[in-house]
Design a protein around this motif. Structure first.
Motif, PDB file in Angstrom:
ATOM      1  N   ALA A  50      10.172  12.896  -1.404  1.00  0.00           N
ATOM      2  CA  ALA A  50       8.724  13.165  -1.177  1.00  0.00           C
ATOM      3  C   ALA A  50       8.069  12.848   0.015  1.00  0.00           C
ATOM      4  O   ALA A  50       8.592  11.795   0.507  1.00  0.00           O
ATOM      5  N   ASP A  51       6.879  13.135   0.389  1.00  0.00           N
ATOM      6  CA  ASP A  51       6.063  12.773   1.605  1.00  0.00           C
ATOM      7  C   ASP A  51       5.519  11.555   1.168  1.00  0.00           C
ATOM      8  O   ASP A  51       4.267  11.301   1.330  1.00  0.00           O
ATOM      9  N   LEU A  52       6.106  10.507   0.881  1.00  0.00           N
ATOM     10  CA  LEU A  52       5.484   9.173   0.410  1.00  0.00           C
ATOM     11  C   LEU A  52       6.046   7.962   1.212  1.00  0.00           C
ATOM     12  O   LEU A  52       7.362   7.935   1.708  1.00  0.00           O
ATOM     13  N   ALA A  53       5.383   6.758   1.219  1.00  0.00           N
ATOM     14  CA  ALA A  53       5.744   5.666   1.939  1.00  0.00           C
ATOM     15  C   ALA A  53       5.067   4.487   1.401  1.00  0.00           C
ATOM     16  O   ALA A  53       3.908   4.560   0.849  1.00  0.00           O
ATOM     17  N   VAL A  54       5.617   3.465   1.359  1.00  0.00           N
ATOM     18  CA  VAL A  54       5.036   2.125   0.816  1.00  0.00           C
ATOM     19  C   VAL A  54       4.992   1.132   2.196  1.00  0.00           C
ATOM     20  O   VAL A  54       6.085   1.342   2.986  1.00  0.00           O
ATOM     21  N   VAL A  55       4.130   0.387   2.351  1.00  0.00           N
ATOM     22  CA  VAL A  55       3.926  -0.590   3.530  1.00  0.00           C
ATOM     23  C   VAL A  55       3.717  -2.173   2.782  1.00  0.00           C
ATOM     24  O   VAL A  55       2.824  -2.088   2.044  1.00  0.00           O
ATOM     25  N   ARG A  56       4.675  -2.944   3.247  1.00  0.00           N
ATOM     26  CA  ARG A  56       4.156  -4.445   2.746  1.00  0.00           C
ATOM     27  C   ARG A  56       3.376  -4.918   3.673  1.00  0.00           C
ATOM     28  O   ARG A  56       3.399  -5.044   5.000  1.00  0.00           O
ATOM     29  N   THR A  57       2.569  -5.885   3.283  1.00  0.00           N
ATOM     30  CA  THR A  57       1.472  -6.409   4.270  1.00  0.00           C
ATOM     31  C   THR A  57       1.743  -8.131   3.988  1.00  0.00           C
ATOM     32  O   THR A  57       1.996  -8.638   3.040  1.00  0.00           O
ATOM     33  N   VAL A  58       1.297  -8.685   5.392  1.00  0.00           N
ATOM     34  CA  VAL A  58       1.465  -9.934   5.204  1.00  0.00           C
ATOM     35  C   VAL A  58      -0.013 -10.520   4.668  1.00  0.00           C
ATOM     36  O   VAL A  58       0.202 -11.418   3.948  1.00  0.00           O
ATOM     37  N   ASP A  59      -1.067  -9.995   4.972  1.00  0.00           N
ATOM     38  CA  ASP A  59      -2.360 -10.474   4.468  1.00  0.00           C
ATOM     39  C   ASP A  59      -2.455  -9.656   3.182  1.00  0.00           C
ATOM     40  O   ASP A  59      -2.253  -8.631   3.040  1.00  0.00           O
ATOM     41  N   ALA A  60      -3.449 -10.132   2.336  1.00  0.00           N
ATOM     42  CA  ALA A  60      -3.970  -9.618   1.035  1.00  0.00           C
ATOM     43  C   ALA A  60      -4.859  -8.546   1.102  1.00  0.00           C
ATOM     44  O   ALA A  60      -5.747  -8.616   2.001  1.00  0.00           O
ATOM     45  N   LEU A  61      -4.582  -7.395   0.312  1.00  0.00           N
ATOM     46  CA  LEU A  61      -5.547  -6.243   0.360  1.00  0.00           C
ATOM     47  C   LEU A  61      -6.566  -6.563  -0.732  1.00  0.00           C
ATOM     48  O   LEU A  61      -6.438  -7.283  -1.576  1.00  0.00           O
ATOM     49  N   PRO A  62      -7.956  -6.123  -0.135  1.00  0.00           N
ATOM     50  CA  PRO A  62      -9.202  -6.477  -1.179  1.00  0.00           C
ATOM     51  C   PRO A  62      -9.208  -6.108  -2.513  1.00  0.00           C
ATOM     52  O   PRO A  62      -9.374  -6.936  -3.592  1.00  0.00           O
ATOM     53  N   ALA A  63      -8.510  -4.754  -3.156  1.00  0.00           N
ATOM     54  CA  ALA A  63      -8.325  -4.445  -4.151  1.00  0.00           C
ATOM     55  C   ALA A  63      -7.207  -3.388  -4.623  1.00  0.00           C
ATOM     56  O   ALA A  63      -7.334  -2.688  -3.657  1.00  0.00           O
ATOM     57  N   LEU A 120       0.937  -1.211  -0.011  1.00  0.00           N
ATOM     58  CA  LEU A 120       0.142   0.147  -0.139  1.00  0.00           C
ATOM     59  C   LEU A 120       0.878   1.162   0.103  1.00  0.00           C
ATOM     60  O   LEU A 120       2.173   1.131   0.704  1.00  0.00           O
ATOM     61  N   VAL A 121       0.199   2.415  -0.407  1.00  0.00           N
ATOM     62  CA  VAL A 121       0.871   3.560  -0.504  1.00  0.00           C
ATOM     63  C   VAL A 121       0.335   4.471   0.491  1.00  0.00           C
ATOM     64  O   VAL A 121      -0.840   4.531   0.930  1.00  0.00           O
ATOM     65  N   THR A 122       0.928   5.306   1.283  1.00  0.00           N
ATOM     66  CA  THR A 122       0.830   6.366   2.026  1.00  0.00           C
ATOM     67  C   THR A 122       1.567   7.531   2.179  1.00  0.00           C
ATOM     68  O   THR A 122       2.610   7.470   1.354  1.00  0.00           O
ATOM     69  N   ASN A 123       1.738   8.357   3.399  1.00  0.00           N
ATOM     70  CA  ASN A 123       2.739   9.353   3.526  1.00  0.00           C
ATOM     71  C   ASN A 123       3.818   8.891   4.349  1.00  0.00           C
ATOM     72  O   ASN A 123       3.741   7.955   5.212  1.00  0.00           O
ATOM     73  N   ALA A 135      -2.388  -7.413   8.612  1.00  0.00           N
ATOM     74  CA  ALA A 135      -1.072  -7.267   9.063  1.00  0.00           C
ATOM     75  C   ALA A 135      -0.189  -6.598   8.445  1.00  0.00           C
ATOM     76  O   ALA A 135       0.184  -6.936   7.227  1.00  0.00           O
ATOM     77  N   ALA A 136       0.662  -5.610   8.995  1.00  0.00           N
ATOM     78  CA  ALA A 136       1.773  -4.930   8.252  1.00  0.00           C
ATOM     79  C   ALA A 136       3.255  -6.034   8.432  1.00  0.00           C
ATOM     80  O   ALA A 136       3.456  -6.354   9.650  1.00  0.00           O
ATOM     81  N   GLU A 137       3.847  -5.732   7.383  1.00  0.00           N
ATOM     82  CA  GLU A 137       5.229  -6.638   7.542  1.00  0.00           C
ATOM     83  C   GLU A 137       6.364  -5.575   7.582  1.00  0.00           C
ATOM     84  O   GLU A 137       7.271  -5.875   8.464  1.00  0.00           O
ATOM     85  N   ALA A 138       6.408  -4.697   6.660  1.00  0.00           N
ATOM     86  CA  ALA A 138       7.417  -3.671   6.901  1.00  0.00           C
ATOM     87  C   ALA A 138       7.298  -2.545   5.872  1.00  0.00           C
ATOM     88  O   ALA A 138       6.098  -2.438   5.236  1.00  0.00           O
ATOM     89  N   ALA A 139       7.671  -1.236   6.495  1.00  0.00           N
ATOM     90  CA  ALA A 139       7.294  -0.034   5.740  1.00  0.00           C
ATOM     91  C   ALA A 139       8.685   0.581   5.505  1.00  0.00           C
ATOM     92  O   ALA A 139       9.717   0.542   6.048  1.00  0.00           O
ATOM     93  N   SER A 140       8.650   1.550   4.210  1.00  0.00           N
ATOM     94  CA  SER A 140       9.622   1.894   3.701  1.00  0.00           C
ATOM     95  C   SER A 140       9.240   3.507   3.396  1.00  0.00           C
ATOM     96  O   SER A 140       8.149   3.837   2.867  1.00  0.00           O
ATOM     97  N   THR A 141      10.276   4.381   3.577  1.00  0.00           N
ATOM     98  CA  THR A 141       9.799   6.051   3.344  1.00  0.00           C
ATOM     99  C   THR A 141      10.527   6.405   2.253  1.00  0.00           C
ATOM    100  O   THR A 141      11.838   6.131   2.103  1.00  0.00           O
ATOM    101  N   ALA A 142      10.019   7.508   1.573  1.00  0.00           N
ATOM    102  CA  ALA A 142      10.870   8.325   0.390  1.00  0.00           C
ATOM    103  C   ALA A 142      11.537   9.392   1.067  1.00  0.00           C
ATOM    104  O   ALA A 142      11.336  10.285   2.075  1.00  0.00           O
ATOM    105  N   GLY A 143      12.882   9.532   0.643  1.00  0.00           N
ATOM    106  CA  GLY A 143      13.790  10.962   1.122  1.00  0.00           C
ATOM    107  C   GLY A 143      13.144  12.078   0.471  1.00  0.00           C
ATOM    108  O   GLY A 143      13.333  13.153   1.117  1.00  0.00           O
ATOM    109  N   SER A 164       7.043   4.757  14.491  1.00  0.00           N
ATOM    110  CA  SER A 164       6.215   3.743  14.904  1.00  0.00           C
ATOM    111  C   SER A 164       6.749   2.758  15.525  1.00  0.00           C
ATOM    112  O   SER A 164       7.856   2.036  15.374  1.00  0.00           O
ATOM    113  N   ALA A 165       5.857   2.124  16.537  1.00  0.00           N
ATOM    114  CA  ALA A 165       6.355   0.844  17.188  1.00  0.00           C
ATOM    115  C   ALA A 165       5.633  -0.265  16.480  1.00  0.00           C
ATOM    116  O   ALA A 165       6.076  -1.456  16.426  1.00  0.00           O
ATOM    117  N   GLU A 166       4.389   0.197  16.175  1.00  0.00           N
ATOM    118  CA  GLU A 166       3.675  -0.820  15.491  1.00  0.00           C
ATOM    119  C   GLU A 166       2.677   0.046  14.411  1.00  0.00           C
ATOM    120  O   GLU A 166       1.981   1.051  14.804  1.00  0.00           O
TER     121      GLU A 166
END
Length: 244
Positions: free
Chosen positions: A122-135, A88-91, A112-120, A98-100
């Motif tokens: 822009a104010d963007l981030a991606v989060v990898r998930t354990v469970d599948a997202l609906p769409a 997923l994409v967020t800011n 469930a979230a697995e790992a998050a990465s942030t951009a240097g 975060s701790a969680e």
């Protein structure tokens, strides 16, 4: 006339507590399944209060994600949207320190979230998930033009899934990240907690990511061209900072 600089639209539920993550408040109520249509319909909006078609409206709610950032001494909320089944994409400011991370979908399902990465850059981030997202939505091929319709889908105040409509009103140099370049300004209403929301065109394609609003209630978007460029750059993202 001086304009107030935009502030991140992340929602802070509580500020500093006495010590550590053991003293967190109770989380917000579960995500309701209902969707709040815009209270400020843009010209040309459909009769249901949204510029999106019924199919686009359904797809929009399915790809939106509510994010709770549990840090050491604070709880904040933001929004995000699926990029694929497990990303997923967020800011950046939504997931930093975060701790969680707690993720939930429009139908109240926890992911469930697995790992998050942030951009240097822009104010963007991606989060990898354990469970599948609906769409996941489609990313638009090009940025919108001034006057084009925009629909924002997210979880303002960490509460109900909300859809608000407006128009792109300007393209300006980013006042918060001057090295980023041009960002988009819209009059689609957003609130704290809307940070990371997808901004969609009339066909339901992502045209930008909400990251801030100003004192005049204008919202700011990282344009889809920037999002695409950063997702294609293997060096653009690094592991998100935690609260230790």
């Amino acid at each position: 006339m001086r304009r107030a600089l935009p502030a991140p639209a992340v929602g802070v539920v509580t500020s500093a507590l006495l010590a550590g993550c053991a003293y967190l408040p109770a989380p917000p109520d579960p995500v309701p399944t209902s969707v709040v249509p815009t209270t400020v319909p843009a010209p040309g909006a459909e009769a249901d209060g949204s510029q999106l078609s019924p199919d686009g409206f359904d797809a929009a709610q399915r790809m939106a994600v509510r994010i709770r950032n549990i840090g050491c001494g604070a709880l904040s909320t933001g929004s995000g949207f699926a990029l694929d089944a497990h990303t997923l994409v967020t800011n950046r400011h939504v997931v930093a320190d975060s701790a969680e991370l707690q993720l939930s979908t429009y139908d109240g399902r926890d992911v469930a979230a697995e790992a998050a990465s942030t951009a240097g850059l822009a104010d963007l981030a991606v989060v990898r998930t354990v469970d599948a997202l609906p769409a996941a939505p489609v990313l638009a091929e090009a940025d919108p033009q001034v006057g084009d319709p925009v629909t924002v889908v997210g979880y303002p105040l960490g509460r109900r899934l909300t859809v608000t409509d407006g128009r792109v009103v300007a393209a300006v140099t980013d006042p918060l990240h001057t090295n980023l370049g041009e960002v988009l300004v819209t009059d689609a209403p957003v609130e704290p907690g809307s940070s990371g929301s997808a901004a969609l065109d009339a066909d339901g394609r992502v045209i930008g990511v909400v990251y801030a609003k100003n004192a005049e209630n204008m919202s700011f978007l990282v344009p889809v061209s920037t999002l695409r460029a950063m997702l294609e750059d293997d060096t653009a993202f690094a592991p998100a900072p935690t609260c230790g």
